[in-house]
Design an enzyme around this catalytic site. Structure first.
Site, PDB file in Angstrom:
ATOM      1  N   ARG A 108       0.872  -1.174   0.000  1.00 12.07           N
ATOM      2  CA  ARG A 108       0.000   0.000   0.000  1.00 12.07           C
ATOM      3  C   ARG A 108       0.911   1.226   0.000  1.00 12.07           C
ATOM      4  O   ARG A 108       1.460   1.601   1.036  1.00 12.07           O
ATOM      5  CB  ARG A 108      -0.879  -0.038   1.255  1.00 12.07           C
ATOM      6  CG  ARG A 108      -2.018   0.971   1.274  1.00 12.07           C
ATOM      7  CD  ARG A 108      -2.607   1.091   2.671  1.00 12.07           C
ATOM      8  NE  ARG A 108      -1.728   1.877   3.530  1.00 12.07           N
ATOM      9  CZ  ARG A 108      -1.584   1.705   4.838  1.00 12.07           C
ATOM     10  NH1 ARG A 108      -2.252   0.774   5.469  1.00 12.07           N
ATOM     11  NH2 ARG A 108      -0.762   2.478   5.536  1.00 12.07           N
ATOM     12  N   HIS A 119      -3.462   4.468   4.725  1.00 10.54           N
ATOM     13  CA  HIS A 119      -4.622   3.577   4.843  1.00 10.54           C
ATOM     14  C   HIS A 119      -5.862   4.294   4.314  1.00 10.54           C
ATOM     15  O   HIS A 119      -6.599   3.777   3.490  1.00 10.54           O
ATOM     16  CB  HIS A 119      -4.812   3.166   6.298  1.00 10.54           C
ATOM     17  CG  HIS A 119      -6.163   2.610   6.611  1.00 10.54           C
ATOM     18  ND1 HIS A 119      -6.604   1.419   6.084  1.00 10.54           N
ATOM     19  CD2 HIS A 119      -7.187   3.101   7.348  1.00 10.54           C
ATOM     20  CE1 HIS A 119      -7.838   1.189   6.512  1.00 10.54           C
ATOM     21  NE2 HIS A 119      -8.216   2.200   7.262  1.00 10.54           N
ATOM     22  N   TYR A 135       4.458   5.200  11.537  1.00  9.35           N
ATOM     23  CA  TYR A 135       4.714   3.773  11.759  1.00  9.35           C
ATOM     24  C   TYR A 135       5.602   3.107  10.709  1.00  9.35           C
ATOM     25  O   TYR A 135       5.913   1.939  10.833  1.00  9.35           O
ATOM     26  CB  TYR A 135       3.395   2.998  11.911  1.00  9.35           C
ATOM     27  CG  TYR A 135       2.384   3.190  10.785  1.00  9.35           C
ATOM     28  CD1 TYR A 135       2.503   2.479   9.588  1.00  9.35           C
ATOM     29  CD2 TYR A 135       1.312   4.060  10.937  1.00  9.35           C
ATOM     30  CE1 TYR A 135       1.580   2.649   8.569  1.00  9.35           C
ATOM     31  CE2 TYR A 135       0.379   4.243   9.916  1.00  9.35           C
ATOM     32  CZ  TYR A 135       0.511   3.531   8.729  1.00  9.35           C
ATOM     33  OH  TYR A 135      -0.400   3.693   7.716  1.00  9.35           O
TER      34      TYR A 135
END
Lengths: 389, 347
Positions: free
Chosen positions: A270, A274, A283
């Site tokens: 990805r 998100h 992160y």
């Protein structure tokens, strides 16, 4: 090719196109190479077009969200090969159960781009009639739809649909690495396995479940989840549109022939957040993102097409113009969506047949909205209301 | 629950070739006959559940149906409730009418997500393009000496979710009619079966016309003038016994069988309470946030000037369902309903 999954263990992964766009010839992959070889230059250009337009859709939708025109958006950037490659293996009679990031699949299924944003606009909980495209609306509860796919496939079995690799009916369901931890996904494989249901479990392992890496979901490669249920299972390079196409076509044909379910793990990434509410810098590292940028699925297919003289400036200009048209249509179409009247949007279709509570609340709200609220909220005749004894 | 299964063998396999006429049936057998009639009427109707095939279900409610309709229509599923309901949703999308059996009330919770976030919402989510004709049968309620999770009444949790219909028969005739109306409904129906009444017998007209009445309309079981006893499912029998006791005391109780708590037949309750001036709601579920609270609110608003006393509730406590040794203190008994009636008359 081998890749790693949070460990140094080499994991067999089907790859037919390397990151530089060269066709790969590996022992034991002839069946898949033959499937890829059957794709004409026109087929490949069609895939390229769908991948580029999917990314354009992503960019336009992200901009619309930034302008306040969408409540939220979940970009598919980086997963175009996994989505477009698998969807190109589908036939019209096959039924698709997507999660909520399968914009590339919807592109291939021919869904109206504006309809595809109704959900994110906040004007609709779905956005299209699933039966018109054999494509279910997005499901937000992670993994819940995989059971619907298996159930649908059990229905296909009961219909006595012919077992034919072209004319049979297959079902495919898309889900992510996070979803593999859900009970529903595991139950759906149990039900599919024991019923030999014609369903393909298509996992896009994009490495991140919002902020949680795949290592928080599993200690083994995720395709082994499928194996454990007795499903033929395969890991493919998810950024290699040829490998994805060939593996999905094989699995769909197995389903259409009545030979049961399969599991495919498309190992991808990805590249974006998100959703538009997410902040991946909290992160993951930019080094990791850069590493995957060099494996961009669109660049890879473009390199192949150029090497095979299938991509010229005219075609690129054509796709660019189509993208501009898509962008303009989205900007106009999305702003025009309002979800219908408040009363209809809220009270219509809660039930298929009249339900006393909804009917009474609707009647009361309509009167209230018109400035004339009745005494009773429950649609009870008021004649005896004052009947004190 | 082997011992319970043995004890609950109530249905016979000598089913009539074609259901017709009037027969005396147990409530469990009436559901069985209702499903048989629905399956004969529409070959898209299918049953799914744990142990419902050769065993006929732990309560034998599906007895003989796999033998008649085959394994494709009477499916022994894997032991996974979410899987049962989730695959039923997919089958409904393909045009089937699945009837799911949840083995016991306390086992419905693994399926709670599928029922509340998917089954209840798909018709609305697709703006009416896809209907969800799924029935979920749930043996519920206490009084049979079951172990933990075998005596609960979770119906209010489902009535609180828009998109679901929630019904519960109290007698064999309604059980027979309601299961067929539930199966014919294009909306999902939670069909709560009063397991303590499975063995109660009653006359059933097997030719009853199938409409939508029993899913929407309450039924006056007994006319009365002094107090309205509102009940559904297993508590209707308690209400009738209470009315008998009250008659001996010279008090006339009207007994209303709701049959459905979603929708709730507010008009029927209000019409009765405007006549009697007193309302007692009885259910086995905890009264805290239960169906009785909803009825009390509606009656208070609609019948305020007709009320002689506050609406009172008799039901379970805000505790886990008790151990079998003490379930009869927890369940609404005739004595506790009589106590509530006395309190109502003391106002």
């Amino acid at each position: 090719m081998t890749t790693t999954n949070g460990s140094n263990e080499a994991i067999p992964t089907l790859q037919l196109l390397d990151p530089q766009g060269n066709r790969v010839t590996t022992r034991g992959t002839k069946g898949y190479r033959d499937r890829a070889a059957a794709l004409t230059a026109e087929d490949l250009r069609g895939m390229y077009r769908d991948m580029v337009l999917t990314r354009r859709f992503d960019d336009e939708a992200t901009s619309l969200q930034r302008q306040g025109e969408l409540a939220l958006f979940a970009p598919a950037r980086g997963q175009e090969a996994a989505q477009v490659g698998s969807a190109h293996a589908l036939r019209p009679q096959d039924y698709v159960f997507p999660s909520y990031r399968e914009h590339g699949v919807l592109q291939v299924r021919g869904l109206d781009p504006v309809d595809r944003l109704r959900f994110f606009r906040g004007s609709d909980h779905g956005g299209w009639n699933p039966n018109e495209s054999n494509t279910a609306v997005y499901t937000i509860v992670i993994g819940a739809h995989t059971l619907h796919a298996t159930g649908y496939a059990m229905g296909v079995q009961r219909d006595g649909t012919p077992h034919d690799k072209h004319d049979g009916t297959a079902v495919i369901t898309y889900f992510g690495d996070g979803a593999t931890s859900q009970g529903d996904v595991n139950e759906s494989m149990v039900f599919a396995a024991v019923n030999e249901a014609p369903v393909v479990f298509f996992l896009q392992n994009n490495q991140w479940a919002i902020s949680e890496p795949t290592t928080r979901q599993a200690k083994t490669p995720l395709y082994k989840r499928g194996e454990a249920f007795g499903l033929p299972s395969l890991r493919v390079d998810g950024n290699d549109v040829l490998a994805v196409y060939a593996a999905t076509q094989e699995a769909l044909e197995r389903a259409r022939l009545g030979k049961g379910p399969s599991f495919i793990e498309a190992f991808t990434y990805r590249m974006g957040a998100h959703t538009t509410s997410d902040d991946p810098t909290r992160y993951r590292t930019s080094d990791e993102e850069e590493q995957w940028r060099r494996r961009d699925p669109i660049d890879r297919l473009a390199a192949l097409l150029r090497a095979e003289n299938a991509l010229d400036e005219d075609f690129e200009a054509e796709i660019k113009a189509e993208g501009d048209e898509l962008g303009a249509a989205l900007r106009t179409g999305v702003r025009a969506l309002d979800g219908g009247s408040a009363v209809e949007s809220t009270f219509d279709d809660v039930y298929a047949t009249p339900h006393g509570v909804v009917a009474a609340e609707r009647a009361w709200y309509e009167a209230y909205d018109a400035g004339d609220p009745p005494a009773s909220q429950y649609a009870i005749a008021d004649s005896a209301q004052g009947g004190a004894r | 629950m082997t011992t319970m299964a043995e004890r609950t063998h109530t249905t016979s396999s000598d089913a009539p070739d074609a259901a017709s006429g009037t027969k005396t049936l147990t409530l469990g057998k009436a559901i069985n006959e209702g499903m048989r009639a629905a399956m004969r009427h529409d070959d898209k109707v299918m049953l799914m559940g744990e142990d419902i095939g050769p065993l006929g279900g732990v309560f034998r409610v599906t007895d003989g149906l796999q033998a008649e309709f085959g394994e494709q229509r009477v499916v022994d599923t894997p032991l996974a409730e979410s899987g049962i309901v989730g695959t039923a949703i997919g089958l409904a999308m393909r045009g089937y009418r699945p009837v799911c059996e949840i083995q016991f009330d306390g086992f419905i919770f693994p399926a709670f997500n599928q029922i509340t976030t998917q089954l209840s919402k798909i018709h609305n989510r697709t703006r009416g393009a896809i209907q969800m004709p799924v029935v979920i049968r749930v043996p519920y309620g206490g009084g049979i000496g079951g172990v933990e999770h075998h005596g609960e009444s979770p119906e209010a949790l489902f009535a609180h979710t828009a998109g679901l219909r929630v019904v519960s028969p109290s007698n064999p005739q309604d059980a027979y009619t309601m299961i067929q109306e539930a199966i014919a409904s294009p909306d999902p129906v939670l069909y709560f079966e009063p397991k303590s009444r499975y063995w109660g017998k009653g006359s059933v007209d097997l030719d009853t016309a199938i409409g939508t009445d029993t899913l929407n309309a309450a039924h006056v079981v007994r006319q009365g003038t002094d107090v309205t006893l509102v009940a559904y499912g297993p508590s209707v029998a308690t209400a009738i016994k209470t009315a008998d006791a009250l008659a001996e005391e010279g008090r006339s109780a009207e007994v209303l069988d709701l049959r459905a708590i979603s929708p709730i037949d507010t008009a029927a309750v209000v019409a009765s309470v405007r006549k009697t001036g007193r309302c007692i709601v009885i259910h086995e579920a905890p009264v805290f946030f239960g169906a009785g609270a909803e009825i009390a609110a509606r009656v208070t608003e609609e019948c305020f000037y007709a009320l002689e006393a506050p609406v009172l509730r008799v039901g379970g406590f805000h505790t886990p369902y008790p151990v079998a040794k003490h379930e009869h203190e927890y369940l609404p008994s005739v004595d506790r309903v009589l106590d509530a009636v006395d309190r109502a008359f003391a106002h």
